[in-house]
Write an enzyme that holds these catalytic residues in place. Structure first.
Site, mmCIF file in Angstrom:
data_model
loop_
_atom_site.group_PDB
_atom_site.id
_atom_site.type_symbol
_atom_site.label_atom_id
_atom_site.label_comp_id
_atom_site.label_asym_id
_atom_site.label_seq_id
_atom_site.Cartn_x
_atom_site.Cartn_y
_atom_site.Cartn_z
ATOM 1 N N LYS A 27 0.897 -1.151 -0.113
ATOM 2 C CA LYS A 27 -0.016 0.091 0.031
ATOM 3 C C LYS A 27 0.884 1.328 -0.015
ATOM 4 O O LYS A 27 1.604 1.426 0.733
ATOM 5 C CB LYS A 27 -0.971 -0.093 1.042
ATOM 6 C CG LYS A 27 -1.484 1.424 1.546
ATOM 7 C CD LYS A 27 -2.708 1.132 2.734
ATOM 8 C CE LYS A 27 -3.217 2.767 2.926
ATOM 9 N NZ LYS A 27 -4.447 2.637 4.038
ATOM 10 N N ASP A 55 -2.622 10.289 3.835
ATOM 11 C CA ASP A 55 -4.079 9.638 3.899
ATOM 12 C C ASP A 55 -4.771 10.897 4.889
ATOM 13 O O ASP A 55 -4.526 10.707 5.972
ATOM 14 C CB ASP A 55 -4.036 8.391 4.585
ATOM 15 C CG ASP A 55 -5.454 7.815 4.829
ATOM 16 O OD1 ASP A 55 -6.202 8.460 4.077
ATOM 17 O OD2 ASP A 55 -5.829 6.854 5.241
ATOM 18 N N LYS A 86 -10.375 12.754 7.963
ATOM 19 C CA LYS A 86 -9.932 12.430 9.356
ATOM 20 C C LYS A 86 -10.149 13.560 10.249
ATOM 21 O O LYS A 86 -9.540 14.600 10.088
ATOM 22 C CB LYS A 86 -8.689 11.706 9.449
ATOM 23 C CG LYS A 86 -8.231 10.494 8.573
ATOM 24 C CD LYS A 86 -6.803 10.058 8.705
ATOM 25 C CE LYS A 86 -6.730 8.706 7.824
ATOM 26 N NZ LYS A 86 -7.285 7.514 8.466
ATOM 27 N N ASP A 94 1.594 6.265 5.326
ATOM 28 C CA ASP A 94 0.547 5.277 5.106
ATOM 29 C C ASP A 94 1.170 4.397 3.922
ATOM 30 O O ASP A 94 0.314 3.905 3.237
ATOM 31 C CB ASP A 94 -0.783 5.890 4.780
ATOM 32 C CG ASP A 94 -2.060 5.201 5.011
ATOM 33 O OD1 ASP A 94 -1.798 4.110 5.522
ATOM 34 O OD2 ASP A 94 -2.809 5.412 4.314
ATOM 35 N N ASP A 148 -12.028 7.279 3.271
ATOM 36 C CA ASP A 148 -10.809 6.854 4.281
ATOM 37 C C ASP A 148 -10.547 5.440 4.090
ATOM 38 O O ASP A 148 -9.632 5.232 4.719
ATOM 39 C CB ASP A 148 -11.314 7.465 5.533
ATOM 40 C CG ASP A 148 -9.946 7.443 6.538
ATOM 41 O OD1 ASP A 148 -8.866 7.476 5.921
ATOM 42 O OD2 ASP A 148 -10.148 7.605 7.725
ATOM 43 N N GLU A 199 -9.358 3.801 1.695
ATOM 44 C CA GLU A 199 -8.996 3.916 0.652
ATOM 45 C C GLU A 199 -7.706 3.171 -0.031
ATOM 46 O O GLU A 199 -7.357 2.532 -1.224
ATOM 47 C CB GLU A 199 -8.117 5.354 0.181
ATOM 48 C CG GLU A 199 -6.659 5.645 0.905
ATOM 49 C CD GLU A 199 -6.586 5.469 2.516
ATOM 50 O OE1 GLU A 199 -7.654 5.322 3.089
ATOM 51 O OE2 GLU A 199 -5.512 5.116 2.708
ATOM 52 N N ARG A 247 -7.487 -0.066 0.698
ATOM 53 C CA ARG A 247 -8.213 -1.497 0.167
ATOM 54 C C ARG A 247 -8.399 -1.407 -1.459
ATOM 55 O O ARG A 247 -8.439 -2.259 -2.266
ATOM 56 C CB ARG A 247 -9.250 -2.144 0.947
ATOM 57 C CG ARG A 247 -10.325 -0.924 0.735
ATOM 58 C CD ARG A 247 -11.483 -1.500 1.960
ATOM 59 N NE ARG A 247 -10.980 -1.259 3.390
ATOM 60 C CZ ARG A 247 -11.470 -1.226 4.451
ATOM 61 N NH1 ARG A 247 -12.892 -1.859 4.559
ATOM 62 N NH2 ARG A 247 -11.042 -0.736 5.691
HETATM 63 N N1 BES Z 1 -4.371 4.475 6.639
HETATM 64 C C1 BES Z 1 -5.329 4.064 7.478
HETATM 65 C C2 BES Z 1 -5.013 3.020 8.510
HETATM 66 C C3 BES Z 1 -4.425 3.496 9.758
HETATM 67 C C4 BES Z 1 -4.742 3.979 11.156
HETATM 68 C C5 BES Z 1 -2.871 3.344 9.546
HETATM 69 C C6 BES Z 1 -4.093 4.291 12.119
HETATM 70 C C7 BES Z 1 -2.321 3.610 10.555
HETATM 71 C C8 BES Z 1 -2.663 4.321 11.602
HETATM 72 C C9 BES Z 1 -6.764 3.688 6.724
HETATM 73 O O1 BES Z 1 -6.486 4.266 5.436
HETATM 74 C C10 BES Z 1 -7.766 3.892 7.323
HETATM 75 O O2 BES Z 1 -8.129 4.985 7.257
HETATM 76 N N2 BES Z 1 -8.786 3.109 7.601
HETATM 77 C C11 BES Z 1 -10.203 3.176 8.175
HETATM 78 C C12 BES Z 1 -11.054 2.406 7.698
HETATM 79 C C13 BES Z 1 -12.357 2.911 8.056
HETATM 80 C C14 BES Z 1 -12.927 4.131 7.245
HETATM 81 C C15 BES Z 1 -13.413 1.558 7.428
HETATM 82 C C16 BES Z 1 -9.907 2.955 9.859
HETATM 83 O O3 BES Z 1 -9.189 2.228 10.216
HETATM 84 O O4 BES Z 1 -10.524 3.973 10.547
HETATM 85 ZN ZN ZN Z 2 -4.687 4.843 4.539
HETATM 86 MN MN MN Z 3 -7.812 5.998 5.291
#
Ligand code: BES
Ligand code: ZN
Ligand code: MN
Length: 488
Positions: A253, A258, A265, A276, A335, A337, A339
């Site tokens: 990834k 992000d 966020k 990220d 968010d 993104e 996947r």
């Molecule tokens: N990059 C984040 C995941 C992340 C969070 C990595 C904290 C490192 C530290 C990812 O893209 C994300 O935002 N995931 C969301 C998914 C949700 C919107 C379904 C999450 O984990 O909140």
């Molecule tokens: Zn992310």
């Molecule tokens: Mn995200």
């Protein structure tokens, strides 16, 4: 850093020497190779001034140089992580005392070859200081020479070189992970990958927007569409195995920042989001190191790269995209993104008829909540691959823990208007849901493993051998897995 390996017993210690002792060693009689230090060290042990607890460190003046004692703790509790951090501590002590060289006396262990590699890595990783953005960088470290000594060990030089190349891989992943997003964005990441890979004779393909569109990698364009810095996909190929041998494909990834997109966020969650792209950095570093190590296998790294920003040109919640796989996806949360870009990359990976696909991604906060900062989630239904990765992680001092690809939650991915949603409307099981989404883009029967490194990809606090920021997690596990796999 100059590294050397020597065998035989140390008789005249130099400027700095590190000894590693475990808690059961109450004198040095069991360690004839340390006879030169007996008189100085035994009293410290008998009086309990040095107890050899894990992490305990004691610098002593010895002759005209230094003797550094490092505790390993209880012998039955020693793990790969102990070897890494003990060597990191020794190197740190030597550096703190402005020593120019350090001789590390390899401690006895069940697997001296592995111990040597880990101690080489630990001492090199301890040198990492992100200084490139300081107007007044710290003075160059004085420690420039590391000597590893074993009484007797075959192929020490080779092991040393392996440890060094692996450490350099981790350091590259850290440097990229720590690079600010105004400097490291899809285009510059791609150029850097090419600049590193081409001199090693690897082939590099960079897909710019035109190619992304032509190849129908639509979700990468969707995620990157909100950014002034356009997305890319980089593919690096290392043909180290026999022609016709199925490749292992690594997918990482590569979100260079992000923000969440329009599903923005909150401020507190933006910190660290320049990292990220840690998965992409890890798979790039592994591929370069595999080439330098001349591992006999065919390996391809695929890195989808995008910056996730809110913008009028970006994707919205409710948008539907067709993917390269033919499946359609409704974006229910911009968010989620990672996947999305991985889905397209996994489809490309599958087209290479791979022997296995391993993806590495800072994918979900949920995984970090579940397993914390020191452990990655491992999703894999193929027993050999799962065991291989788990074993490799254990030997390399990285924690991974298996999480289930639960069929029961598949329904949550159904969309009212498209084939799939990218984020189910339920707040629970986030790491599993993300993994299940990825699986929709992996061909049946292809061995596939997904490492969610959202927790261990960054360190919030420094510890021996690790500074605050990007950790390079996943490089050691993946590279060691590939090295073992290619040995057959
Ligand atoms: N990059 C984040 C995941 C992340 C969070 C990595 C904290 C490192 C530290 C990812 O893209 C994300 O935002 N995931 C969301 C998914 C949700 C919107 C379904 C999450 O984990 O909140
Ligand atoms: Zn992310
Ligand atoms: Mn995200």
């Amino acid at each position: 850093m100059q590294l050397s390996f020597i065998t035989g017993r140390l008789t005249t210690p130099g400027a700095g020497t590190a000894l590693f002792l475990s808690e059961d060693e109450t004198d040095l009689t069991g360690r004839p190779e340390l006879a030169a230090f007996q008189a100085a060290v035994a009293p410290l042990l008998t009086t309990g001034q040095f107890k050899a607890k894990k992490g305990e460190a004691l610098p002593l003046q010895f002759g005209r140089g230094w003797l550094f004692l490092v505790g390993l703790g209880k012998p039955d509790k020693i793990t790969a992580e102990t070897w890494l951090t003990s060597a990191a501590r020794a190197a740190q002590m030597a550096q703190d005392r402005q020593a120019a060289e350090l001789e590390i006396i390899l401690p006895p262990s069940d697997d001296p070859a592995l111990t040597l590699k880990l101690q080489v890595m630990g001492s090199l990783l301890a040198q990492y200081r992100p200084q490139e953005y300081k107007s007044q960088p710290d003075p160059e470290p004085t420690l420039t020479r590391l000597i590893f000594r074993a009484e007797k060990l075959e192929k020490g030089e080779e092991l040393l070189e392996q440890g060094r190349l692996m450490a350099e891989g981790v350091l590259l992943a850290r440097r990229l992970g720590d690079r600010p997003a105004n400097l490291l964005y899809p285009e510059t990441f791609a150029l850097e990958a090419a600049a590193l890979a081409k001199p090693l004779g690897l082939s590099v393909d960079i897909f710019e927007e035109k190619e992304l569109a032509r190849e129908r990698l639509n979700l990468i364009l969707a995620v990157g569409g909100g950014s002034a810095r356009p997305p890319r996909l980089v593919r690096v190929t290392y043909p180290g195995g026999p022609a016709g041998q199925k490749p292992v494909v690594l997918v990482g990834k590569g979100i260079t920042f992000d923000s969440g997109g329009v599903s923005l966020k909150p401020s507190g969650s933006l910190e660290g989001m320049k990292t990220d792209m840690a998965g992409a950095a890890a798979v790039l570093a592994v591929t370069l190191a595999a080439a330098r190590l001349k591992l006999p296998l065919n390996l391809t790294a695929i890195m989808p790269l995008a910056e996730n920003m809110p913008d009028g040109a970006g994707c919205r919640v409710g948008d539907v995209y067709a993917t390269r796989s033919g499946q359609t996806v409704e974006i229910t949360n911009t968010d989620a993104e990672g996947r999305l870009i991985l889905a397209e990359a996994l489809t490309l990976a599958g087209e290479l008829q791979p022997a296995a696909i391993i993806d590495v991604a800072t994918l979900t906060g949920a995984c970090a909540v579940a397993l914390g900062e020191r452990c990655a989630g491992l999703f894999c239904d193929q027993p050999d691959l799962a065991l291989g990765l788990t074993t490799a992680a254990g030997q390399m001092g990285e924690n991974v823990w298996g999480l289930p690809l639960l069929e029961d939650y598949e329904d949550l991915l159904k969309s009212e208007i498209a084939d799939l949603v990218n984020a189910p409307g339920v707040p629970r099981g986030g790491a599993i849901n993300a993994a299940l989404f990825l699986r929709k883009f992996v061909a049946e029967g292809t061995p596939w493993a997904h490492l969610d490194i959202a927790g261990p990809g960054r360190a919030a606090k420094a510890r021996p051998g690790v500074t605050v920021g990007a950790t390079g997690f996943g490089v050691r596990t993946s590279l060691h897995y590939l090295a073992e796999r290619s040995r057959g």
